[in-house]
Write an enzyme that holds these catalytic residues in place. Structure first.
Site, PDB file in Angstrom:
ATOM      1  N   TYR A   1     -11.497 -28.760  -4.319  1.00  0.00           N
ATOM      2  CA  TYR A   1     -11.269 -28.201  -5.657  1.00  0.00           C
ATOM      3  C   TYR A   1     -11.764 -26.756  -5.730  1.00  0.00           C
ATOM      4  CZ  TYR A   1     -12.443 -27.006 -10.501  1.00  0.00           C
ATOM      5  OH  TYR A   1     -12.596 -26.343 -11.697  1.00  0.00           O
TER       6      TYR A   1
ATOM      7  N   LYS B   1      -9.752 -23.165  -6.254  1.00  0.00           N
ATOM      8  CA  LYS B   1     -10.002 -22.231  -7.364  1.00  0.00           C
ATOM      9  C   LYS B   1     -10.405 -20.854  -6.816  1.00  0.00           C
ATOM     10  CE  LYS B   1     -10.024 -22.926 -11.280  1.00  0.00           C
ATOM     11  NZ  LYS B   1      -8.939 -22.889 -12.322  1.00  0.00           N
TER      12      LYS B   1
ATOM     13  N   THR C   1     -14.095 -21.234 -12.315  1.00  0.00           N
ATOM     14  CA  THR C   1     -15.285 -22.090 -12.354  1.00  0.00           C
ATOM     15  C   THR C   1     -16.453 -21.489 -11.574  1.00  0.00           C
ATOM     16  OG1 THR C   1     -16.111 -24.226 -11.546  1.00  0.00           O
ATOM     17  CG2 THR C   1     -14.252 -23.318 -10.361  1.00  0.00           C
ATOM     18  N   ASP C   2     -17.670 -21.896 -11.939  1.00  0.00           N
ATOM     19  CA  ASP C   2     -18.845 -21.446 -11.175  1.00  0.00           C
ATOM     20  C   ASP C   2     -18.884 -22.074  -9.782  1.00  0.00           C
ATOM     21  OD1 ASP C   2     -19.512 -24.057 -11.877  1.00  0.00           O
ATOM     22  OD2 ASP C   2     -21.440 -23.556 -12.799  1.00  0.00           O
ATOM     23  N   GLU C   3     -18.081 -23.130  -9.556  1.00  0.00           N
ATOM     24  CA  GLU C   3     -18.145 -23.826  -8.259  1.00  0.00           C
ATOM     25  C   GLU C   3     -17.680 -22.944  -7.105  1.00  0.00           C
ATOM     26  OE1 GLU C   3     -16.893 -27.843  -8.097  1.00  0.00           O
ATOM     27  OE2 GLU C   3     -17.648 -28.301 -10.098  1.00  0.00           O
TER      28      GLU C   3
END
Ligand code: NAD
Ligand code: DAU
Length: 351
Positions: free
Chosen positions: A157, A161, A132-134
């Site tokens: 989260y 990741k 993810t970009d997060e």
């Protein structure tokens, strides 16, 4: 069958679109979908392809090491596309543990099993990790995440990741495992679990429930249609450079409140309600703790190197999505009963 591909999390939102794409586009690949079927996993998402000769489902918990070893013993995989994860930021705030187990330990179990089964003979093999970009953190009003942006995860989260991304790279550098990673922005489309913003707003408008906007609604997300993510995954799986990372994004930034207003106007029209009626349901609620302000992805590497591009028209994608939720009321109703009601009450009452 020419190749056997393991797709993890194929009963979830994005995974189901990836499974469908691979099963229908590559009839000579055996596609094995391994999923634990948590609250977010739903085999109804892929009933249209479940009878295909080149498709198998295996109920597997990736956190259970023995389950994963058994799976790699049963099939001889040429490739892994790893999507299984705990994926909802709000749930990671109320309960981070499951995110560490599934996203970090689960990924490690798969990496170990792939390495052991391939026995350091990596010809024709690939471990593709979907991220993810997060992991890059939060942007101010300027700039974009590139593949070189330093990791700065800020929620349990995104921290889980980021950790799994690091472990995947470590297996590449230390053991030579052929890997590729992609980091994608917010997806939307059919089959998304209605805890996420777009399906939650559609469902609440339909049921005349308040539309919870976190904080001032000024946070920005970059939205991508789920089938565009699946097409990028297909390209990267086949042509991505091993050891590399690719950013995937829609170049489509929206302030939450503007997106919610757009959904309100689409829903008023579709439900034949007077213009402006859904807007009245908007309710500003307590902000998400540590709420990242802005995500925006620079996907030029993927566009230039592999020739990928997303569909340009966001309003068409959104209309298609709204139509799907309005047509698939049974799918939605089965989900929003029972466990979902308890979750909703816990998350939103008194907010
Ligand atoms: P989802 O929550 O809809 O689906 C996750 C799937 O993983 C479910 O089918 C669930 O049953 C399965 N799963 C969970 N724990 C498992 C376990 N222990 N063993 C086996 N299966 C398990 O998630 P999604 O939104 O489809 O996201 C898929 C992947 O894409 C995730 O890795 C996520 O981090 C990543 N991603 C999502 C987005 C997005 O906008 N949704 C954007 C970028 C990246
Ligand atoms: O950026 C990619 C990520 O996008 C993925 O890795 C995650 O798996 C996925 O869940 C998504 O994370 P977000 O936190 O951005 O998505 P979510 O749909 O939960 O929220 C989108 C924005 O809307 C965010 O700024 C929070 C806000 N929001 C969300 C909900 C559920 C609200 O204002 N109200 C809500 O009720």
């Amino acid at each position: 069958m020419s190749r056997t591909i393991l797709i993890t999390g194929g009963a979830g939102f994005i995974g189901s679109h990836v499974v469908r794409r691979f099963v229908t586009k590559y009839p000579d690949f055996l596609i094995v979908n391994a999923d634990k079927l948590t609250y977010a996993g739903n085999l109804e998402n892929i009933t249209d392809i479940e009878q295909n000769k080149n498709y198998r489902f295996e109920r597997t918990d990736i956190v259970n090491k023995q389950d994963v070893i058994n799976l790699f013993g049963k099939y001889s995989f040429d490739g892994v596309i790893h999507l299984a994860a705990e994926s909802h930021v709000d749930r990671s705030i109320t309960g981070p543990d499951e995110f560490v187990f599934t996203n970090i330990v689960g990924t490690l179990n798969l990496l170990n099993a792939a390495r052991n089964s391939w026995k350091d003979n990596y010809s024709g093999k690939l471990f593709y990790h979907i991220s993810t970009d997060e992991v890059y953190g939060s942007l101010g009003s300027e700039g974009y995440f590139t593949e070189e942006t330093a990791y700065d995860p800020r929620s349990p989260y995104s921290a889980s990741k980021a950790s799994s991304d690091h472990m995947v790279r470590a297996f590449h550098h230390t053991f030579g495992l052929p890997v590729v990673i992609s980091n994608c922005s917010n997806n939307y489309g059919p089959n998304q679990f209605p805890e996420k913003l777009i399906p939650l707003i559609i469902n609440n408008i339909k049921n005349n429930k308040p539309l919870p906007v976190y904080g001032k609604g000024e946070n920005i997300r970059d939205w991508l249609y789920v089938e565009d993510h699946a097409s990028a995954i297909d390209l990267i799986f086949h042509r991505g450079r091993h050891g590399d990372t690719y950013n995937i994004g829609g170049n489509n930034e929206w302030k939450n409140i503007d997106l919610i207003l757009l959904l309100c106007s689409i829903m008023d029209r579709k439900l034949k309600r007077p213009a402006g009626s859904s807007e009245k349901l908007i309710t500003y609620v307590k902000d998400r703790p540590g709420h990242d302000m802005r995500y925006a992805i620079d996907s030029s590497k993927l566009q230039k190197e592999l020739g990928w591009s997303p569909i340009p028209d966001f309003s068409a994608g959104l209309e298609k999505t709204v139509d799907w939720y309005l047509a698939n009321t049974r799918w939605l109703e089965r989900i929003i009963s029972g466990e979902y009601e308890k979750y909703y009450e816990m998350m939103y009452s008194g907010r």
